[in-house]
Write an enzyme that holds these catalytic residues in place. Structure first.
Site, PDB file in Angstrom:
ATOM      1  N   ARG A  25      45.204  36.859  40.211  1.00 35.65           N
ATOM      2  CA  ARG A  25      46.276  37.851  40.296  1.00 35.65           C
ATOM      3  C   ARG A  25      47.351  37.553  39.250  1.00 35.65           C
ATOM      4  O   ARG A  25      47.525  36.418  38.807  1.00 35.65           O
ATOM      5  CB  ARG A  25      46.866  37.908  41.688  1.00 35.65           C
ATOM      6  N   GLU A  44      53.539  39.626  42.709  1.00 37.83           N
ATOM      7  CA  GLU A  44      52.169  39.569  42.182  1.00 37.83           C
ATOM      8  C   GLU A  44      51.461  40.915  42.288  1.00 37.83           C
ATOM      9  O   GLU A  44      51.708  41.682  43.222  1.00 37.83           O
ATOM     10  CB  GLU A  44      51.353  38.547  43.001  1.00 37.83           C
ATOM     11  N   THR A  64      59.354  37.042  54.218  1.00 33.61           N
ATOM     12  CA  THR A  64      58.932  36.196  53.091  1.00 33.61           C
ATOM     13  C   THR A  64      57.917  36.962  52.236  1.00 33.61           C
ATOM     14  O   THR A  64      57.970  36.945  51.006  1.00 33.61           O
ATOM     15  CB  THR A  64      58.283  34.889  53.624  1.00 33.61           C
ATOM     16  N   ARG A  80      44.699  40.856  57.359  1.00 32.54           N
ATOM     17  CA  ARG A  80      43.541  40.485  56.523  1.00 32.54           C
ATOM     18  C   ARG A  80      43.519  38.987  56.239  1.00 32.54           C
ATOM     19  O   ARG A  80      42.463  38.378  56.116  1.00 32.54           O
ATOM     20  CB  ARG A  80      43.459  41.338  55.266  1.00 32.54           C
ATOM     21  N   ALA A 117      55.956  34.571  60.380  1.00 30.59           N
ATOM     22  CA  ALA A 117      55.396  35.920  60.490  1.00 30.59           C
ATOM     23  C   ALA A 117      53.864  35.936  60.604  1.00 30.59           C
ATOM     24  O   ALA A 117      53.294  36.779  61.301  1.00 30.59           O
ATOM     25  CB  ALA A 117      55.839  36.758  59.291  1.00 30.59           C
ATOM     26  N   THR A 137      52.990  27.334  56.410  1.00 26.82           N
ATOM     27  CA  THR A 137      54.430  27.153  56.199  1.00 26.82           C
ATOM     28  C   THR A 137      54.835  27.842  54.893  1.00 26.82           C
ATOM     29  O   THR A 137      53.993  28.149  54.049  1.00 26.82           O
ATOM     30  CB  THR A 137      54.784  25.660  56.104  1.00 26.82           C
ATOM     31  N   GLY A 195      49.350  28.323  53.623  1.00 24.37           N
ATOM     32  CA  GLY A 195      50.692  28.442  53.028  1.00 24.37           C
ATOM     33  C   GLY A 195      50.808  27.985  51.574  1.00 24.37           C
ATOM     34  O   GLY A 195      51.711  28.412  50.875  1.00 24.37           O
ATOM     35  N   ASP A 238      50.013  28.650  48.268  1.00 25.40           N
ATOM     36  CA  ASP A 238      49.366  29.802  47.617  1.00 25.40           C
ATOM     37  C   ASP A 238      50.068  30.207  46.336  1.00 25.40           C
ATOM     38  O   ASP A 238      50.042  31.367  45.947  1.00 25.40           O
ATOM     39  CB  ASP A 238      49.291  30.987  48.597  1.00 25.40           C
ATOM     40  N   LYS A 285      53.423  25.051  44.891  1.00 20.07           N
ATOM     41  CA  LYS A 285      53.663  25.238  46.332  1.00 20.07           C
ATOM     42  C   LYS A 285      52.401  24.819  47.077  1.00 20.07           C
ATOM     43  O   LYS A 285      51.403  25.543  47.095  1.00 20.07           O
ATOM     44  CB  LYS A 285      53.971  26.716  46.570  1.00 20.07           C
TER      45      LYS A 285
END
Ligand code: NAD
Length: 356
Positions: A53, A64, A92, A120, A147, A209, A233, A235, A239
């Site tokens: 991406r 993105e 977020t 998804r 979330a 997270t 998390g 990704d 990070k």
């Protein structure tokens, strides 16, 4: 309400319509059917156009674009990731997406994808665990109770059979919210005071997270033999959540390696390190779990094909359930080359209105 292909309007699924659609279908049914659509597309992986991406990074987060096509349909998603947003009352992650007809380039669907992304992502995680976790898995730790967390819990129950949840978040109010939302569904829920407590006895560990840094959520001593790690998390470049020691003890499964090497937890490893593409496990071209003591890890970053499957699925569902409005998104002059004439004719109607 069926979608009329002859009308030059684009069905638009708003957040409100998406929520009603998901509830009409049923959350468990939606997750299970969506996972089946994702699996169907993973099984025909080679035919898709694929690219990592395109990310635009800033101090605060990332925006993105995620495109793909199977030759008949084209889809893309716009998505952001801004971990500090929740402090200002924002999500977020927020997203929308488009599905188009490759034959004429016209959009067939415009949809909200914030809720759809959570669904998804959870469906893909649970699908990966169906192939990679021990078949008798019953207990899952969820580290990060924001979330995405309830969607993960629901998908793992519907698809993998998870009954017990062990929850931990550095913000105890997030854990309380997660417990509240999942109460009454038959889960046995244990709120934990640390990662170490949460992973105790867990067959599956989900890390979900949000923090824009190289974080170590899961250390070497947290992961025993036989565990499946669902690392969601980490990704984004810079990070991550999983310690390098844990990565080195795990067999690692990924969506699309050129994207995961940039964004996933494996960005901490040299590119010569072996990783397996999840779709090959599904087609039987690669081995998934080979034994009960093996540590498996799905280094999830979220790939465009999952969004494509989700948009395809939603388009089918709105034909059945309605839950969309019609957007006047396509210019439609009587003579296709007379776009300018259409603009002038619109001016005439404005004059009529103005002269009143
Ligand atoms: P969110 O901000 O709603 O929730 C994140 C939670 O993590 C918060 O409750 C926060 O308190 C908690 N947290 C932060 N640091 C922690 C730590 N060290 N230990 C325990 N808890 C901690 O975010 P969200 O929408 O739930 O998304 C979570 C993450 O998942 C984000 O990083 C997002 O980018 C990622 N994500 C990945 C995919 C994918 O396909 N892989 C899809 C969607 C979201």
């Amino acid at each position: 309400m069926p979608i009329d292909p002859k009308l030059n309007v684009v069905p638009f699924v708003s957040v409100d319509h998406m929520m009603k659609l998901v509830l009409k279908v049923g959350i468990d049914a939606f997750l299970t059917e969506l996972a089946a659509e994702i699996e169907k597309d993973f099984r025909r992986w080679p035919i898709f156009d694929k690219t990592p991406r395109v990310g635009s990074h800033s101090q605060e987060g990332v925006i993105e674009l995620m495109p793909t096509s199977d030759g008949a349909l084209y889809g893309f998603k716009y998505v952001n990731g801004h971990p500090k947003n929740t402090h200002q009352g924002r999500q977020t992650v927020t997203a929308f997406g488009v599905l188009s007809d490759v034959g004429n380039g016209y959009p067939l669907l415009l949809s909200e994808m914030t809720i759809l992304t959570a669904l998804r992502t959870a469906a893909t995680s649970a699908l990966a665990a169906k192939y990679l976790a021990r078949s008798n898995s019953n207990t899952m730790a969820i580290i990060g109770n924001g979330a995405q967390s309830e969607f993960q819990a629901r998908a793992f129950r519907a698809i993998v059979g998870i009954q017990e949840l062990r929850l931990f978040d550095i913000d105890a109010s997030a854990t309380r919210k997660c417990t509240r939302n999942l109460t009454g569904l038959g889960f046995n829920i244990v709120e934990c005071g640390s990662v170490a407590e949460a992973v105790e006895g867990a067959d599956i560990i989900t890390t979900v997270t949000a923090d824009k840094q190289f974080a170590t959520i899961l250390s070497d001593n947290h992961v025993g033999p036989g565990v499946h790690i669902n690392a969601v998390g980490g990704d984004c470049p810079g990070k991550t959540e999983i310690s390098k020691e844990v990565l080195l003890r795990s067999d690692i499964f990924v969506e699309y390696p050129p994207q995961t090497w940039i964004e996933g937890d494996i960005q901490q490893l040299p590119r010569s390190h072996p990783v397996t593409e999840l779709w090959q496990v599904m087609t039987g071209d690669a081995t998934g779990r080979a034994g009960d003591r093996q540590i498996t890890m799905f280094d999830s970053v979220g790939f465009a094909i999952e969004d494509f499957s989700a948009l395809r699925y939603v388009r089918d569902k709105i034909s059945e359930f309605g839950m969309f409005t019609e957007l006047d998104l396509l210019a439609d002059p009587d003579e296709p080359r007379d776009l300018y004439g259409m603009l002038l004719r619109c001016g005439k109607t404005l004059e009529v209105v103005g002269s009143r």
